[in-house]
Design a protein around this motif. Sequence first.
Motif, PDB file in Angstrom:
ATOM      1  N   SER A  69       0.740  -1.285  -0.089  1.00  0.00           N
ATOM      2  CA  SER A  69       0.062   0.000   0.079  1.00  0.00           C
ATOM      3  C   SER A  69       0.743   1.371   0.076  1.00  0.00           C
ATOM      4  CB  SER A  69      -0.723   0.134   1.237  1.00  0.00           C
ATOM      5  OG  SER A  69      -1.745  -1.166   1.178  1.00  0.00           O
ATOM      6  N   GLY A  70       0.402   2.259  -0.544  1.00  0.00           N
ATOM      7  CA  GLY A  70       1.232   3.388  -0.836  1.00  0.00           C
ATOM      8  C   GLY A  70       2.370   3.500  -1.478  1.00  0.00           C
ATOM      9  N   GLY A  71       2.532   2.585  -2.429  1.00  0.00           N
ATOM     10  CA  GLY A  71       4.018   2.806  -3.105  1.00  0.00           C
ATOM     11  C   GLY A  71       3.606   2.575  -4.676  1.00  0.00           C
ATOM     12  N   LEU A  72       4.285   1.801  -5.291  1.00  0.00           N
ATOM     13  CA  LEU A  72       4.195   1.747  -6.780  1.00  0.00           C
ATOM     14  C   LEU A  72       2.723   1.116  -7.058  1.00  0.00           C
ATOM     15  CD1 LEU A  72       5.448   2.035  -9.671  1.00  0.00           C
ATOM     16  CD2 LEU A  72       6.201  -0.363  -9.475  1.00  0.00           C
ATOM     17  N   ALA A  73       2.318   0.172  -6.413  1.00  0.00           N
ATOM     18  CA  ALA A  73       1.234  -0.453  -6.734  1.00  0.00           C
ATOM     19  C   ALA A  73       0.000   0.396  -6.681  1.00  0.00           C
ATOM     20  CB  ALA A  73       0.840  -1.653  -5.767  1.00  0.00           C
ATOM     21  N   THR A  74      -0.079   1.361  -5.589  1.00  0.00           N
ATOM     22  CA  THR A  74      -0.970   2.516  -5.468  1.00  0.00           C
ATOM     23  C   THR A  74      -0.994   3.510  -6.532  1.00  0.00           C
ATOM     24  OG1 THR A  74      -1.250   2.046  -3.208  1.00  0.00           O
ATOM     25  CG2 THR A  74      -1.797   4.209  -4.030  1.00  0.00           C
ATOM     26  N   LEU A  75      -0.005   3.702  -7.122  1.00  0.00           N
ATOM     27  CA  LEU A  75       0.357   4.551  -8.264  1.00  0.00           C
ATOM     28  C   LEU A  75      -0.289   4.227  -9.597  1.00  0.00           C
ATOM     29  CD1 LEU A  75       3.896   5.909  -7.684  1.00  0.00           C
ATOM     30  CD2 LEU A  75       1.975   7.460  -8.155  1.00  0.00           C
ATOM     31  N   VAL A  76      -0.035   2.792  -9.766  1.00  0.00           N
ATOM     32  CA  VAL A  76      -0.352   2.138 -10.821  1.00  0.00           C
ATOM     33  C   VAL A  76      -1.968   2.101 -10.883  1.00  0.00           C
ATOM     34  CG1 VAL A  76      -0.491  -0.188 -12.015  1.00  0.00           C
ATOM     35  CG2 VAL A  76       1.725   0.869 -11.245  1.00  0.00           C
ATOM     36  N   ILE A  77      -2.472   1.741  -9.641  1.00  0.00           N
ATOM     37  CA  ILE A  77      -3.938   1.201  -9.661  1.00  0.00           C
ATOM     38  C   ILE A  77      -4.775   2.803  -9.685  1.00  0.00           C
ATOM     39  CG2 ILE A  77      -5.939   1.078  -8.054  1.00  0.00           C
ATOM     40  CD1 ILE A  77      -3.832  -1.359  -6.986  1.00  0.00           C
ATOM     41  N   GLU A  78      -4.062   3.745  -9.245  1.00  0.00           N
ATOM     42  CA  GLU A  78      -4.630   5.218  -9.180  1.00  0.00           C
ATOM     43  C   GLU A  78      -4.652   5.723 -10.804  1.00  0.00           C
ATOM     44  OE1 GLU A  78      -3.354   7.063  -4.917  1.00  0.00           O
ATOM     45  OE2 GLU A  78      -2.087   7.485  -7.036  1.00  0.00           O
ATOM     46  N   ALA A  79      -3.551   5.506 -11.577  1.00  0.00           N
ATOM     47  CA  ALA A  79      -3.500   5.906 -12.988  1.00  0.00           C
ATOM     48  C   ALA A  79      -4.344   5.212 -13.721  1.00  0.00           C
ATOM     49  CB  ALA A  79      -1.945   5.648 -13.391  1.00  0.00           C
ATOM     50  N   LEU A  80      -4.672   3.829 -13.618  1.00  0.00           N
ATOM     51  CA  LEU A  80      -5.549   3.078 -14.347  1.00  0.00           C
ATOM     52  C   LEU A  80      -7.144   3.458 -13.940  1.00  0.00           C
ATOM     53  CD1 LEU A  80      -4.093  -0.521 -13.889  1.00  0.00           C
ATOM     54  CD2 LEU A  80      -4.051   0.857 -15.852  1.00  0.00           C
ATOM     55  N   GLN A  81      -7.088   3.786 -12.736  1.00  0.00           N
ATOM     56  CA  GLN A  81      -8.611   4.257 -12.375  1.00  0.00           C
ATOM     57  C   GLN A  81      -8.988   5.361 -12.993  1.00  0.00           C
ATOM     58  OE1 GLN A  81      -9.778   6.551  -9.914  1.00  0.00           O
ATOM     59  NE2 GLN A  81     -11.954   5.957 -10.517  1.00  0.00           N
ATOM     60  N   GLU A  82      -7.980   6.239 -12.885  1.00  0.00           N
ATOM     61  CA  GLU A  82      -8.407   7.796 -13.311  1.00  0.00           C
ATOM     62  C   GLU A  82      -8.483   7.852 -14.686  1.00  0.00           C
ATOM     63  OE1 GLU A  82      -5.104  10.181 -11.698  1.00  0.00           O
ATOM     64  OE2 GLU A  82      -5.820  10.069  -9.600  1.00  0.00           O
TER      65      GLU A  82
END
Length: 336
Positions: A278-291
Amino acid sequence: MHDSPTLSHPPARTLAMGESEAVVGRPTVRAPFSLGLMKAAANHPELVLLTADLGKYTDVADFRARYGERFFNVGMAEQALVGAAAGLSKVGKVAYCTTYGTFATRRAYDFLAIACAHSHENVKMFAGNPGLTTGYGGTHQATEDLALMRSIPNMSVIDPCDATEMAQIAEMAADLPGTLYCRLLRADVAQVFDPATHRWRPGTGHVIGSSAADTDVGLVSTGLMTGRAIDAAGHLRQRGASASVFHSASLKPFDSQGLLAFAQSARRLVVLENHVASGGLATLVIEALQEAGLARRLLKIALPDQFIECGSLAYLQERYGLTTERICARVGAWLQ
Protein backbone atom coordinates in the motif's frame (compact mmCIF):
# COMPACT_ATOMS: atom_id res chain seq x y z
CA MET A 1 21.49 -4.83 -20.51
CA HIS A 2 23.10 -8.03 -19.33
CA ASP A 3 21.82 -11.54 -19.89
CA SER A 4 19.46 -12.99 -17.33
CA PRO A 5 21.28 -14.98 -14.62
CA THR A 6 20.63 -18.61 -13.90
CA LEU A 7 18.35 -19.09 -10.94
CA SER A 8 20.16 -19.91 -7.72
CA HIS A 9 20.18 -18.94 -4.06
CA PRO A 10 22.95 -16.92 -2.41
CA PRO A 11 24.46 -18.44 0.73
CA ALA A 12 22.28 -17.91 3.78
CA ARG A 13 23.84 -15.50 6.26
CA THR A 14 22.95 -12.34 8.11
CA LEU A 15 24.74 -9.36 6.56
CA ALA A 16 27.03 -7.03 8.42
CA MET A 17 25.86 -3.41 8.38
CA GLY A 18 28.46 -2.34 5.84
CA GLU A 19 27.60 -5.02 3.29
CA SER A 20 25.00 -5.13 0.54
CA GLU A 21 22.75 -8.02 -0.36
CA ALA A 22 24.34 -10.86 -2.29
CA VAL A 23 24.07 -10.51 -6.07
CA VAL A 24 23.91 -13.64 -8.20
CA GLY A 25 24.70 -13.75 -11.90
CA ARG A 26 25.29 -10.05 -12.58
CA PRO A 27 28.36 -7.83 -12.45
CA THR A 28 28.54 -5.45 -9.52
CA VAL A 29 29.85 -1.93 -9.02
CA ARG A 30 31.42 -0.90 -5.74
CA ALA A 31 29.82 2.15 -4.06
CA PRO A 32 28.03 3.66 -7.09
CA PHE A 33 26.57 6.40 -4.91
CA SER A 34 30.10 7.59 -4.18
CA LEU A 35 30.94 7.63 -7.89
CA GLY A 36 28.02 9.95 -8.69
CA LEU A 37 28.52 12.02 -5.54
CA MET A 38 32.14 12.78 -6.39
CA LYS A 39 31.19 13.94 -9.89
CA ALA A 40 28.47 16.18 -8.47
CA ALA A 41 30.84 17.62 -5.87
CA ALA A 42 33.47 18.45 -8.49
CA ASN A 43 30.92 20.37 -10.55
CA HIS A 44 29.12 22.02 -7.63
CA PRO A 45 31.37 23.76 -5.09
CA GLU A 46 28.23 24.67 -3.14
CA LEU A 47 27.50 20.96 -2.49
CA VAL A 48 27.91 19.85 1.12
CA LEU A 49 27.41 16.41 2.63
CA LEU A 50 25.92 15.59 6.02
CA THR A 51 25.48 12.25 7.75
CA ALA A 52 24.05 11.08 11.06
CA ASP A 53 26.99 8.97 12.22
CA LEU A 54 26.57 6.54 9.31
CA GLY A 55 29.31 7.68 6.95
CA LYS A 56 30.99 4.28 7.30
CA TYR A 57 27.85 2.56 6.02
CA THR A 58 26.70 4.98 3.31
CA ASP A 59 29.71 5.09 0.95
CA VAL A 60 30.90 8.64 1.68
CA ALA A 61 34.56 7.96 2.57
CA ASP A 62 35.90 9.34 -0.72
CA PHE A 63 33.97 12.58 -0.32
CA ARG A 64 35.12 12.99 3.28
CA ALA A 65 38.77 12.44 2.25
CA ARG A 66 38.62 14.85 -0.71
CA TYR A 67 36.24 17.52 0.62
CA GLY A 68 36.68 17.40 4.39
CA GLU A 69 35.69 21.05 4.83
CA ARG A 70 32.34 20.31 3.14
CA PHE A 71 31.56 17.22 5.24
CA PHE A 72 29.54 17.28 8.47
CA ASN A 73 28.76 14.39 10.84
CA VAL A 74 26.01 15.53 13.20
CA GLY A 75 26.04 12.32 15.24
CA MET A 76 23.11 10.02 15.95
CA ALA A 77 20.56 12.82 15.54
CA GLU A 78 18.48 12.56 12.38
CA GLN A 79 16.27 15.57 13.16
CA ALA A 80 19.41 17.67 13.63
CA LEU A 81 20.73 16.25 10.36
CA VAL A 82 17.72 17.44 8.40
CA GLY A 83 17.43 20.75 10.25
CA ALA A 84 21.09 21.56 9.61
CA ALA A 85 20.70 20.59 5.95
CA ALA A 86 17.71 22.92 5.60
CA GLY A 87 19.67 25.75 7.20
CA LEU A 88 22.62 25.23 4.86
CA SER A 89 20.25 25.27 1.90
CA LYS A 90 18.89 28.64 3.02
CA VAL A 91 22.39 30.14 2.69
CA GLY A 92 22.95 28.78 -0.82
CA LYS A 93 24.27 25.26 -0.28
CA VAL A 94 23.03 22.06 -1.89
CA ALA A 95 22.82 19.65 1.05
CA TYR A 96 23.22 15.93 0.44
CA CYS A 97 22.31 13.78 3.48
CA THR A 98 22.87 10.10 4.23
CA THR A 99 21.36 7.86 6.86
CA TYR A 100 19.11 4.78 6.89
CA GLY A 101 15.61 5.03 5.47
CA THR A 102 13.95 4.05 8.74
CA PHE A 103 15.73 6.86 10.58
CA ALA A 104 15.19 9.49 7.87
CA THR A 105 11.47 8.82 7.57
CA ARG A 106 10.32 7.68 11.01
CA ARG A 107 12.51 9.97 13.11
CA ALA A 108 12.80 13.08 10.92
CA TYR A 109 9.53 13.04 8.96
CA ASP A 110 8.26 16.41 10.15
CA PHE A 111 11.66 18.01 9.54
CA LEU A 112 11.77 16.74 5.96
CA ALA A 113 8.21 17.93 5.40
CA ILE A 114 8.34 21.39 6.98
CA ALA A 115 11.99 22.45 7.19
CA CYS A 116 12.74 21.14 3.69
CA ALA A 117 9.85 20.43 1.31
CA HIS A 118 7.58 23.19 2.59
CA SER A 119 10.26 25.77 1.76
CA HIS A 120 11.52 24.09 -1.43
CA GLU A 121 14.97 23.65 0.12
CA ASN A 122 17.77 21.99 -1.83
CA VAL A 123 18.09 18.99 0.47
CA LYS A 124 18.81 15.58 -1.07
CA MET A 125 18.21 12.66 1.29
CA PHE A 126 19.85 9.35 0.32
CA ALA A 127 18.42 6.64 2.56
CA GLY A 128 20.00 3.21 2.99
CA ASN A 129 18.49 -0.19 3.85
CA PRO A 130 15.43 0.27 1.62
CA GLY A 131 12.73 -2.36 1.98
CA LEU A 132 14.07 -5.85 2.49
CA THR A 133 17.79 -5.26 1.84
CA THR A 134 18.97 -5.94 5.37
CA GLY A 135 18.32 -8.83 7.70
CA TYR A 136 18.30 -6.60 10.80
CA GLY A 137 14.54 -6.64 11.25
CA GLY A 138 11.81 -4.01 11.43
CA THR A 139 13.97 -1.44 13.22
CA HIS A 140 16.25 -1.14 10.17
CA GLN A 141 14.06 -2.20 7.22
CA ALA A 142 12.49 0.83 5.51
CA THR A 143 9.47 -0.99 4.13
CA GLU A 144 6.96 1.91 4.16
CA ASP A 145 9.25 4.84 3.31
CA LEU A 146 7.99 5.41 -0.23
CA ALA A 147 4.40 5.79 0.99
CA LEU A 148 5.50 8.28 3.64
CA MET A 149 7.62 10.37 1.28
CA ARG A 150 5.08 10.30 -1.57
CA SER A 151 2.53 11.99 0.69
CA ILE A 152 4.71 15.08 1.27
CA PRO A 153 4.06 17.96 -1.16
CA ASN A 154 7.07 19.23 -3.16
CA MET A 155 9.00 16.02 -2.49
CA SER A 156 10.64 14.05 -5.31
CA VAL A 157 10.80 10.30 -4.60
CA ILE A 158 13.19 7.90 -6.34
CA ASP A 159 13.90 4.15 -6.07
CA PRO A 160 16.93 3.28 -8.26
CA CYS A 161 17.14 -0.10 -9.96
CA ASP A 162 20.89 -0.68 -9.97
CA ALA A 163 24.42 0.70 -9.83
CA THR A 164 23.98 2.57 -13.10
CA GLU A 165 20.92 4.49 -11.93
CA MET A 166 22.35 5.00 -8.43
CA ALA A 167 25.46 6.72 -9.79
CA GLN A 168 23.48 8.80 -12.30
CA ILE A 169 20.95 9.98 -9.74
CA ALA A 170 23.66 10.90 -7.22
CA GLU A 171 25.37 12.97 -9.90
CA MET A 172 22.18 14.63 -11.17
CA ALA A 173 20.50 15.36 -7.83
CA ALA A 174 22.41 18.62 -7.33
CA ASP A 175 20.78 20.01 -10.49
CA LEU A 176 17.25 18.96 -9.54
CA PRO A 177 15.26 21.68 -7.76
CA GLY A 178 13.87 21.28 -4.27
CA THR A 179 13.82 18.38 -1.82
CA LEU A 180 14.50 14.81 -2.90
CA TYR A 181 14.23 11.42 -1.22
CA CYS A 182 16.20 8.64 -2.88
CA ARG A 183 16.64 5.09 -1.70
CA LEU A 184 20.36 4.38 -1.36
CA LEU A 185 21.90 1.27 -2.90
CA ARG A 186 25.30 0.86 -1.25
CA ALA A 187 28.42 -1.31 -1.15
CA ASP A 188 28.49 -3.85 -4.03
CA VAL A 189 25.46 -3.09 -6.21
CA ALA A 190 24.26 -5.13 -9.19
CA GLN A 191 24.55 -3.56 -12.64
CA VAL A 192 21.38 -4.29 -14.59
CA PHE A 193 21.57 -1.43 -17.11
CA ASP A 194 24.52 -0.61 -19.34
CA PRO A 195 25.75 2.90 -18.36
CA ALA A 196 26.72 3.54 -21.99
CA THR A 197 23.11 3.26 -23.18
CA HIS A 198 20.82 3.76 -20.18
CA ARG A 199 20.06 7.25 -18.88
CA TRP A 200 17.78 7.92 -15.94
CA ARG A 201 15.45 10.89 -16.30
CA PRO A 202 13.14 12.20 -13.57
CA GLY A 203 9.51 11.39 -14.16
CA THR A 204 10.20 9.00 -17.04
CA GLY A 205 9.64 5.25 -17.15
CA HIS A 206 11.47 2.72 -19.33
CA VAL A 207 9.96 -0.14 -21.32
CA ILE A 208 12.24 -3.18 -21.39
CA GLY A 209 11.47 -5.76 -24.05
CA SER A 210 8.70 -5.67 -26.62
CA SER A 211 5.41 -4.08 -25.60
CA ALA A 212 3.47 -5.23 -28.65
CA ALA A 213 -0.30 -5.34 -28.46
CA ASP A 214 -1.85 -8.29 -26.65
CA THR A 215 1.18 -9.08 -24.50
CA ASP A 216 0.15 -11.76 -22.01
CA VAL A 217 1.56 -9.96 -18.98
CA GLY A 218 3.20 -6.60 -18.32
CA LEU A 219 5.52 -6.43 -15.31
CA VAL A 220 5.63 -2.98 -13.68
CA SER A 221 8.53 -2.51 -11.29
CA THR A 222 10.72 -0.10 -9.41
CA GLY A 223 13.99 -0.30 -7.50
CA LEU A 224 15.92 -3.53 -7.27
CA MET A 225 12.75 -5.48 -8.20
CA THR A 226 13.28 -4.41 -11.81
CA GLY A 227 16.24 -6.76 -12.19
CA ARG A 228 14.05 -9.59 -10.95
CA ALA A 229 11.19 -8.51 -13.19
CA ILE A 230 13.52 -8.67 -16.21
CA ASP A 231 14.66 -12.15 -15.20
CA ALA A 232 11.08 -13.29 -14.57
CA ALA A 233 9.95 -11.95 -17.96
CA GLY A 234 12.69 -13.99 -19.63
CA HIS A 235 11.63 -17.17 -17.86
CA LEU A 236 7.96 -16.55 -18.63
CA ARG A 237 8.81 -16.16 -22.31
CA GLN A 238 10.65 -19.48 -22.20
CA ARG A 239 7.43 -21.01 -20.92
CA GLY A 240 5.46 -19.58 -23.84
CA ALA A 241 3.96 -16.47 -22.24
CA SER A 242 4.74 -13.09 -23.80
CA ALA A 243 6.01 -10.62 -21.19
CA SER A 244 7.58 -7.16 -21.00
CA VAL A 245 8.71 -4.79 -18.24
CA PHE A 246 7.95 -1.16 -17.40
CA HIS A 247 10.54 0.21 -14.98
CA SER A 248 10.05 3.48 -13.14
CA ALA A 249 12.69 4.59 -10.66
CA SER A 250 10.83 7.89 -10.37
CA LEU A 251 7.76 7.52 -8.16
CA LYS A 252 7.17 11.23 -7.72
CA PRO A 253 6.88 12.60 -10.33
CA PHE A 254 5.49 9.41 -11.88
CA ASP A 255 5.20 8.67 -15.59
CA SER A 256 1.46 7.98 -15.65
CA GLN A 257 1.16 8.41 -19.41
CA GLY A 258 4.00 5.99 -20.06
CA LEU A 259 2.43 3.50 -17.67
CA LEU A 260 -0.96 3.78 -19.37
CA ALA A 261 0.54 3.25 -22.82
CA PHE A 262 2.32 0.17 -21.50
CA ALA A 263 -0.82 -1.12 -19.75
CA GLN A 264 -2.88 -0.81 -22.93
CA SER A 265 -0.55 -3.32 -24.62
CA ALA A 266 -0.87 -5.98 -21.90
CA ARG A 267 -3.82 -8.16 -20.99
CA ARG A 268 -2.71 -8.41 -17.35
CA LEU A 269 -0.35 -6.48 -15.10
CA VAL A 270 1.95 -7.53 -12.27
CA VAL A 271 3.38 -4.82 -9.99
CA LEU A 272 6.63 -5.66 -8.21
CA GLU A 273 8.10 -3.53 -5.43
CA ASN A 274 10.46 -3.87 -2.48
CA HIS A 275 7.93 -2.10 -0.24
CA VAL A 276 4.62 -2.77 1.46
CA ALA A 277 1.74 -3.26 -0.97
CA SER A 278 0.00 0.00 0.00
CA GLY A 279 1.11 3.53 -0.76
CA GLY A 280 3.96 2.75 -3.15
CA LEU A 281 4.17 1.70 -6.79
CA ALA A 282 1.08 -0.52 -6.80
CA THR A 283 -1.03 2.33 -5.47
CA LEU A 284 0.35 4.65 -8.16
CA VAL A 285 -0.45 2.13 -10.89
CA ILE A 286 -3.99 1.50 -9.63
CA GLU A 287 -4.64 5.24 -9.35
CA ALA A 288 -3.41 5.86 -12.90
CA LEU A 289 -5.55 3.03 -14.32
CA GLN A 290 -8.65 4.12 -12.41
CA GLU A 291 -8.35 7.76 -13.39
CA ALA A 292 -7.97 6.78 -17.05
CA GLY A 293 -10.87 4.32 -16.91
CA LEU A 294 -8.60 1.44 -17.99
CA ALA A 295 -9.51 -1.91 -16.43
CA ARG A 296 -6.82 -4.56 -16.08
CA ARG A 297 -6.43 -7.62 -13.91
CA LEU A 298 -3.55 -6.85 -11.58
CA LEU A 299 -1.34 -8.90 -9.26
CA LYS A 300 0.69 -7.21 -6.52
CA ILE A 301 4.04 -8.70 -5.48
CA ALA A 302 5.21 -6.72 -2.48
CA LEU A 303 5.94 -6.97 1.23
CA PRO A 304 3.14 -7.69 3.71
CA ASP A 305 1.66 -5.14 6.11
CA GLN A 306 3.82 -6.23 9.02
CA PHE A 307 7.25 -5.75 10.55
CA ILE A 308 9.70 -8.25 9.08
CA GLU A 309 11.75 -10.44 11.40
CA CYS A 310 15.54 -10.72 11.53
CA GLY A 311 17.31 -13.34 9.41
CA SER A 312 19.46 -13.90 6.37
CA LEU A 313 18.37 -12.05 3.24
CA ALA A 314 18.25 -15.28 1.26
CA TYR A 315 15.76 -16.70 3.77
CA LEU A 316 13.71 -13.52 4.14
CA GLN A 317 13.42 -12.76 0.43
CA GLU A 318 12.41 -16.34 -0.27
CA ARG A 319 9.91 -16.31 2.59
CA TYR A 320 8.27 -13.08 1.42
CA GLY A 321 8.26 -13.89 -2.28
CA LEU A 322 10.82 -11.42 -3.65
CA THR A 323 13.13 -13.93 -5.35
CA THR A 324 12.95 -14.52 -9.09
CA GLU A 325 11.91 -18.13 -8.49
CA ARG A 326 9.00 -17.14 -6.27
CA ILE A 327 7.95 -14.41 -8.69
CA CYS A 328 7.95 -16.81 -11.65
CA ALA A 329 5.98 -19.42 -9.72
CA ARG A 330 3.37 -16.95 -8.52
CA VAL A 331 2.91 -15.22 -11.86
CA GLY A 332 2.84 -18.54 -13.74
CA ALA A 333 0.10 -19.87 -11.48
CA TRP A 334 -1.85 -16.62 -11.80
CA LEU A 335 -1.74 -16.74 -15.61
CA GLN A 336 -3.22 -20.23 -15.78
